[in-house]
Design an enzyme around this catalytic site. Structure first.
Site, short mmCIF file in Angstrom:
data_model
loop_
_atom_site.label_atom_id
_atom_site.label_comp_id
_atom_site.label_asym_id
_atom_site.label_seq_id
_atom_site.Cartn_x
_atom_site.Cartn_y
_atom_site.Cartn_z
N CYS A 1 -75.33 -26.39 -34.55
CA CYS A 1 -75.05 -26.66 -36.22
C CYS A 1 -75.30 -25.36 -36.98
O CYS A 1 -76.16 -24.48 -36.62
CB CYS A 1 -75.90 -27.49 -36.72
SG CYS A 1 -76.02 -29.12 -35.69
N ARG B 1 -70.57 -20.69 -33.63
CA ARG B 1 -72.08 -21.35 -32.80
C ARG B 1 -71.51 -22.75 -32.19
O ARG B 1 -72.34 -23.00 -31.29
CB ARG B 1 -72.99 -21.64 -34.08
CG ARG B 1 -73.35 -20.35 -34.72
CD ARG B 1 -74.13 -20.99 -36.11
NE ARG B 1 -75.22 -21.75 -35.88
CZ ARG B 1 -76.49 -21.15 -36.10
NH1 ARG B 1 -76.69 -19.59 -36.18
NH2 ARG B 1 -77.53 -21.73 -35.61
N TRP C 1 -72.88 -29.93 -34.47
CA TRP C 1 -72.93 -29.98 -33.22
C TRP C 1 -73.46 -31.31 -32.79
O TRP C 1 -74.62 -31.23 -32.89
CB TRP C 1 -73.21 -28.60 -32.83
CG TRP C 1 -73.05 -28.63 -31.01
CD1 TRP C 1 -71.95 -28.16 -30.48
CD2 TRP C 1 -73.89 -29.16 -30.20
NE1 TRP C 1 -72.14 -28.40 -29.23
CE2 TRP C 1 -73.32 -29.09 -28.76
CE3 TRP C 1 -75.09 -29.58 -29.92
CZ2 TRP C 1 -73.94 -28.99 -27.56
CZ3 TRP C 1 -75.68 -29.79 -28.78
CH2 TRP C 1 -75.02 -29.38 -27.65
N ASN D 1 -80.13 -28.65 -39.34
CA ASN D 1 -80.06 -28.27 -38.22
C ASN D 1 -81.18 -28.75 -37.38
O ASN D 1 -82.57 -28.63 -37.97
CB ASN D 1 -79.85 -26.85 -38.32
CG ASN D 1 -78.72 -26.29 -38.41
OD1 ASN D 1 -77.75 -27.08 -38.90
ND2 ASN D 1 -78.58 -24.90 -38.55
N GLY D 2 -81.30 -29.11 -36.07
CA GLY D 2 -82.53 -29.51 -35.31
C GLY D 2 -82.39 -31.06 -35.12
O GLY D 2 -81.27 -31.48 -35.27
N GLU E 1 -72.47 -15.83 -12.27
CA GLU E 1 -71.83 -15.35 -14.04
C GLU E 1 -70.39 -15.49 -14.06
O GLU E 1 -69.90 -16.01 -15.03
CB GLU E 1 -72.43 -13.95 -14.44
CG GLU E 1 -72.05 -13.48 -15.59
CD GLU E 1 -72.45 -14.33 -16.79
OE1 GLU E 1 -73.00 -15.35 -16.78
OE2 GLU E 1 -71.72 -14.29 -18.06
N LYS F 1 -68.26 -18.11 -16.45
CA LYS F 1 -67.54 -17.79 -17.35
C LYS F 1 -66.19 -18.55 -17.33
O LYS F 1 -65.61 -19.02 -18.43
CB LYS F 1 -67.10 -16.38 -17.27
CG LYS F 1 -67.93 -15.28 -17.61
CD LYS F 1 -68.30 -15.10 -19.22
CE LYS F 1 -69.21 -15.96 -19.64
NZ LYS F 1 -70.54 -15.97 -19.83
N GLU G 1 -66.97 -22.24 -18.54
CA GLU G 1 -67.22 -22.32 -20.09
C GLU G 1 -65.86 -22.44 -20.75
O GLU G 1 -65.65 -23.25 -21.56
CB GLU G 1 -67.94 -21.34 -20.39
CG GLU G 1 -69.14 -21.27 -20.32
CD GLU G 1 -70.10 -20.01 -20.70
OE1 GLU G 1 -70.95 -19.97 -21.28
OE2 GLU G 1 -69.64 -18.80 -20.36
N HIS H 1 -73.29 -23.27 4.53
CA HIS H 1 -74.11 -24.57 4.41
C HIS H 1 -73.97 -25.47 3.43
O HIS H 1 -74.77 -26.22 2.70
CB HIS H 1 -75.85 -24.00 3.82
CG HIS H 1 -76.34 -22.93 4.88
ND1 HIS H 1 -76.72 -23.47 5.95
CD2 HIS H 1 -76.37 -21.67 4.93
CE1 HIS H 1 -77.18 -22.42 6.81
NE2 HIS H 1 -77.13 -21.46 6.06
N LYS I 1 -72.95 -21.42 -29.28
CA LYS I 1 -73.29 -20.27 -28.95
C LYS I 1 -74.75 -20.06 -28.91
O LYS I 1 -75.29 -19.24 -28.25
CB LYS I 1 -72.83 -19.44 -29.99
CG LYS I 1 -73.16 -17.91 -30.03
CD LYS I 1 -72.27 -17.28 -28.86
CE LYS I 1 -72.66 -16.08 -28.83
NZ LYS I 1 -72.37 -15.53 -27.13
C1 G6P Z 1 -75.74 -20.82 -24.64
C2 G6P Z 1 -74.50 -19.84 -24.72
C3 G6P Z 1 -74.56 -18.98 -23.60
C4 G6P Z 1 -75.81 -18.32 -23.53
C5 G6P Z 1 -77.22 -19.29 -23.54
C6 G6P Z 1 -78.36 -18.70 -23.74
O1 G6P Z 1 -75.47 -21.63 -23.76
O2 G6P Z 1 -73.22 -20.69 -24.86
O3 G6P Z 1 -73.61 -18.12 -23.58
O4 G6P Z 1 -76.12 -17.43 -22.55
O5 G6P Z 1 -77.00 -20.33 -24.65
O6 G6P Z 1 -78.37 -18.01 -25.26
P1 G6P Z 1 -79.10 -16.54 -25.66
O7 G6P Z 1 -78.72 -16.78 -26.91
O8 G6P Z 1 -80.57 -16.98 -25.54
O9 G6P Z 1 -79.02 -15.77 -24.67
#
Ligand code: G6P
Length: 611
Positions: free
Chosen positions: A2, A27, A73, A99-100, A484, A488, A491, A507, A606
């Site tokens: 949010c 976000r 969100w 938010n929260g 990673e 990606k 996501e 395995h 985000k």
């Molecule tokens: C969310 C974002 C990711 C990020 C993760 C940790 O899931 O979508 O891209 O890696 O949070 O966020 P931070 O701001 O703590 O690196």
């Protein structure tokens, strides 16, 4: 997650807020809303995009000042018009954005229902609005105090902004666990969950801390604790500019941020990597290095991509500085936290500096006496402020939800830390240091070389755009890179992908390999190369479609693979910084081909500010 933006001043509040909400889109959100005050309280809210909200606001000619806006969100209650913020309570005298999570909302709601309150939706925020209303209507205290008393009854986290019909020229804001800042302008003030919606108006901000409240007017602001103790707050200067949060001609923020990496890695090393003097200087660790090197245990805690950077850090610290490291998901750290004490050091890694689980890990370790260091991108963020010391990544604002330049900057910081520690404890000789610092210094140029021509990666992307699954394999430093790469792809293109240490393939995942399975093999580390060749043979024998990421010298893997993406040769320990770039690009091109919303993938946020 949010987002909040509020405005009080001489401009059109709805214009500032709609623009601000657009800036907060990155976000992640699923509905949006706005409230302004003239003689009436005007509230418009919709499921879906800020663009749709903006249209409605224009059509309805929503005027007035002050105003507050929100991108939601969903956590409690599905994304729909009713659950979208602002919430007003029954009498529609005030509007609240939040938010929260109010964790005790259920008990509060039952209690309020017994007292006759009727709820329209399913959110915890609506309960907070009714609670404030209940307290205010039944007592002779003023509205500010009613908010204060309501907040003292709630458990959980909040960043809130409220406007009230009978208190024009005023926004009430409060924070506990969800970031909130006040932007200071000339006869105008802002409130926001991060700096992006206000950066074009002011660089001066005040960060609210937990259990602080503020009354914000066009001419000023007053901050106090929830228990009414007035506070004098420090004014900070923002370390970002408007250009950094705009696309600058790129079709997506993600591509812009991928393309910036040769500069961001260089920025991260500037003044810290001193090649001529064969040394690393990290001012943020002055005075804490001894304790770090001599710690009983070093634990790295983070989430998502930052956790992957932490895994690379483990290899770097152990190989270069001979310092054993444990890497924990921040959300799991709580189950081990009782084993931590003042002999230990926790390093938290976070791009945003606001991730709730990472913040909780930090606070728990601190409470138990451990030293807590941070690797953060956002200056002024909660994690950056609460750690004992640390190193900023200086990658600039990252807007694309899928993290790219923050990852390479985090790995750059971890590399510099490992070199610094290895020098300090005598594990790295002069010659080795010279070789490694020279190579590290070359990384930005090598990243630029990869980015110069991406057509080969685009071609591969178009061949595999509709693959339902992907497997990513890596060893040693590049095992986290495999994770990673898979993250990606998941996501932003919603393709199922898994990252594995290459040998573990035998395995389990090997059962999945057939002629339809693309297998991305990161074969860039010399010391595991022979073993990697065997793994590639194993995939090939089962007709898997191999896409190799290999450095120029490793022609055996390139020959075995159906496709090869060349990356420049670098020292083993630096390969993650170059190997990850083609993987970011591959997922980007696939997501674009699949017409996915690259910068704002579904369901993702985000900055995850709820635990
Ligand atoms: C969310 C974002 C990711 C990020 C993760 C940790 O899931 O979508 O891209 O890696 O949070 O966020 P931070 O701001 O703590 O690196």
């Amino acid at each position: 997650m949010c987002g909040i933006v509020g405005y009080v001043g001489k401009r059109s509040a709805s214009e500032v807020i709609i623009k601000g909400l657009h800036r907060l889109e990155y976000r992640g959100y699923d509905s949006a809303g706005i409230a302004t005050l003239n003689d009436e309280l005007n509230v418009v809210k919709v499921k879906g995009k800020v663009g749709v909200l903006g249209e409605l606001v224009r059509k309805k000619k929503v005027k007035g000042n002050p105003g507050i806006g929100h991108t939601r969100w969903a956590t409690h209650g599905e994304p729909n018009d009713i659950n979208a913020h602002p919430h007003t309570g029954a009498f529609r005298r005030f509007a609240l954005v939040h938010n929260g999570i109010i964790e005790n909302y259920d008990v509060l709601r039952q209690d309020l229902e017994k007292k006759g309150h009727k709820f329209e939706g399913d959110t915890d925020t609506e309960v907070l609005a009714h609670l404030i209303e209940e307290i205010h209507e039944l007592s002779d205290i003023d509205f500010f105090q009613a908010v204060q008393q309501a907040l003292l009854q709630v458990e959980g986290t909040y960043g809130i902004a409220i406007i009230h019909k009978y208190h024009p020229d005023q926004i009430i804001a409060a924070r506990k666990g969800a970031p909130l800042l006040i932007g200071i302008g000339d006869n105008e003030h802002f409130v926001a969950s991060d700096a992006s919606p206000i950066i074009e108006y002011t660089q001066k901000v005040v960060y609210l801390e937990d259990e602080e409240m503020a009354v914000i007017t066009s001419s000023g602001y007053e901050v106090s604790t929830l228990k009414n103790v007035p506070l004098t707050k420090e004014v900070h200067e923002l370390a970002m500019n408007l250009e950094q949060i705009e696309k600058g001609g790129f079709p997506h923020f993600m591509l812009k941020e991928i393309s910036e990496q040769s500069d961001t890695i260089a920025d991260c090393m500037r003044g810290r990597l001193i090649v001529g003097e064969n040394r690393i200087q990290l001012g943020g660790l002055d005075g804490v290095l001894d304790r770090l090197i001599n710690a009983r245990r070093v634990i790295i805690a983070a989430c998502g991509t930052s956790w992957h950077a932490g895994l690379v850090g483990e290899y770097l610290f152990e190989y270069l500085a001979h310092i054993p490291v444990e890497v924990e998901y921040a959300s799991e750290f709580r189950y081990h936290e009782q084993l931590i004490d003042e002999r230990d050091v926790l390093i938290v890694i976070s791009q945003s500096g606001e991730t709730a689980d990472t913040l909780a890990a930090l606070r728990k370790a601190k409470k138990r006496g451990a030293m807590v260091l941070g690797i953060c991108n956002v200056v002024g963020s909660t994690i950056a402020r609460e750690t004992d010391a640390g190193v900023f990544t200086h990658a600039g604002p990252e807007i694309g939800v899928a993290s790219t330049k923050a990852f390479t900057a985090q790995v750059t910081v971890l590399t510099m830390m490992a070199l610094l520690m290895g020098r300090e404890n005598g594990m790295i000789s002069d010659d080795r240091m010279q070789e490694l610092t020279r190579e590290l210094n070359e990384i930005p140029k090598k990243v630029k070389d990869i980015l110069k021509d991406t057509s080969h990666i685009q071609e591969i992307a178009s061949l595999f755009t509709y693959a339902p699954n992907f497997l990513y394999l890596g060893r040693s430093y590049n095992f986290p890179v495999a994770l990673e790469g898979a993250l990606k792809l998941k996501e932003i293109s919603y393709i199922h992908a898994e990252g594995y240490p290459a040998a573990e393939m035998k395995h389990g995942p090997i059962a999945l390999i057939d002629e339809h399975m693309p297998v991305v093999v990161i074969a860039a580390t010399d010391h595991t190369n022979d073993k990697m060749i065997s793994n590639v043979e194993e995939v090939k024998a089962r007709k898997g479609r191999i896409i190799a990421i290999s450095s120029n010298g490793q022609s055996k893997v390139a020959r075995l693979a159906e496709f090869n993406i060349n990356i420049p040769e670098v020292h083993d320990c630096l390969t993650p910084l170059v190997a990850v770039i083609p993987l970011q690009l591959l997922s980007y091109f696939i997501a674009v081909n699949r017409k996915c919303n690259v910068d704002q993938p579904r369901n993702l946020a985000k900055s995850v500010t709820v635990e």
